[in-house]
Design a protein around this motif. Structure first.
Motif: not given
Length: 320
Positions: A91-102, A115-122, A107-112
């Motif tokens: 349906d061409s609808l987009v879904n925005f999701s938030q990713v926070s990084l410290f 499910d986030n496909s980019l973080l999951k893939d990385l 250290f690196l802390i990611t918060r979302h």
């Protein structure tokens, strides 16, 4: 919460996040820690604040689901908030999701949320050793930021392809099939442009922060250029979408005007006839014309001449 621990020998292990892990990381200067947090549980927030001395306001921003992208530097870490975008093919609808990084030195802390496909893939690329562990939060951040930039460009190009199809079919659509989709795409592009405006600011601030971009300056310049490209494309296609909607409305108005014109011509031709018929259809006792021997033929002839005159007049006025 889950974690990946890297050391200088490129050894990698997946760990559960607890006080023991943090103590081990603190005692080993050669170890780097990536912690991934899904959700906004208060227990996780308090744990992160206590163990990594994270700013409370930044932690609050990280759990606000509709917060715009931003970057903020602190004494021992940098807080970055980004928004990813995924488009539904159906349906061409987009879904925005938030990713926070410290982002810290070790250290690196990611918060979302969800499910986030980019973080999951990385994450999978590191755990499957498709990527050589880099003891740098900046590099992981770069990979994620670049993936988000590419994601925006990819989705915008998908919208472009759909707009081309609609543009080609515009003059053939007589049932306003594409207008709701155009309105939806215009709304989507407006949201994308708004997010990219913030993302351009974030990437430009990154280039000015030597502590983040010094080692990977060329990489972050590339990200900045990709984000700018996505922004210009989104603005261009939003303008195209607006133009198509205006053209669509113009074409529809033209069709309506043609129908109204035909109805007007019919009205002009038959209203005089209706007037004459109504005039002589009145039931008055004394109407001289009604008793005339050839009255019917005179009126009928007059009506025919009147219609011929009206047709000639409308022809001269180029109504048809």
């Amino acid at each position: 919460m889950k974690a990946l621990a890297f050391n200088s020998g490129h050894e990698l292990k997946t760990c559960e996040v607890d006080s023991t892990l943090i103590h081990e990381w603190q005692s080993n200067e050669a170890q780097f820690l990536w912690i991934d947090v899904e959700g906004k549980e208060a227990v996780d927030t308090e744990f992160l604040k206590k163990q990594f001395n994270l700013n409370e306001l930044a932690l609050t921003d990280s759990i606000r689901e509709r917060h715009p992208p931003k970057i903020e530097s602190f004494s021992d870490n940098t807080f970055v908030l980004l928004r990813t975008v995924e488009m539904s093919v159906v349906d061409s609808l987009v879904n925005f999701s938030q990713v926070s990084l410290f982002i810290g030195d070790r250290f690196l802390i990611t918060r979302h949320f969800g499910d986030n496909s980019l973080l999951k893939d990385l994450w999978q690329k590191y755990t499957s050793k498709q990527l050589i562990p880099d003891l740098s939060a900046i590099y992981i951040f770069y990979r994620l930021f670049r993936g988000i930039a590419d994601q925006y460009v990819s989705n915008i190009i998908t919208i472009e392809e759909r707009l081309e199809i609609i543009e080609d079919a515009l003059d053939k659509d007589e049932k306003d099939t594409y207008l709701p989709e155009l309105i939806s795409l215009n709304t989507t592009l407006r949201k994308i442009v708004r997010n990219l405006d913030y993302m351009v600011l974030v990437s430009s601030k990154l280039l000015k922060d030597s502590s983040i971009s010094e080692k990977y300056s060329h990489e972050f310049i590339d990200v900045y250029e990709q984000i700018e490209r996505a922004q210009s494309l989104a603005e261009m296609y939003q303008a195209l979408c607006t133009d198509l909607m205006n053209a669509y409305i113009s074409v529809t108005s033209h069709r309506v005007n043609k129908v109204v014109k035909i109805l007007t011509i019919v009205t002009v031709l038959f209203v005089p006839l209706g007037f004459i018929a109504g005039l002589y259809g009145m039931n008055f006792e004394y109407m001289p014309e009604l008793k005339h021997h050839y009255g019917y033929f005179y009126v009928l002839g007059f009506m025919i001449i009147l219609e011929i005159a009206l047709i000639i007049l409308l022809k001269k006025l180029k109504w048809f």
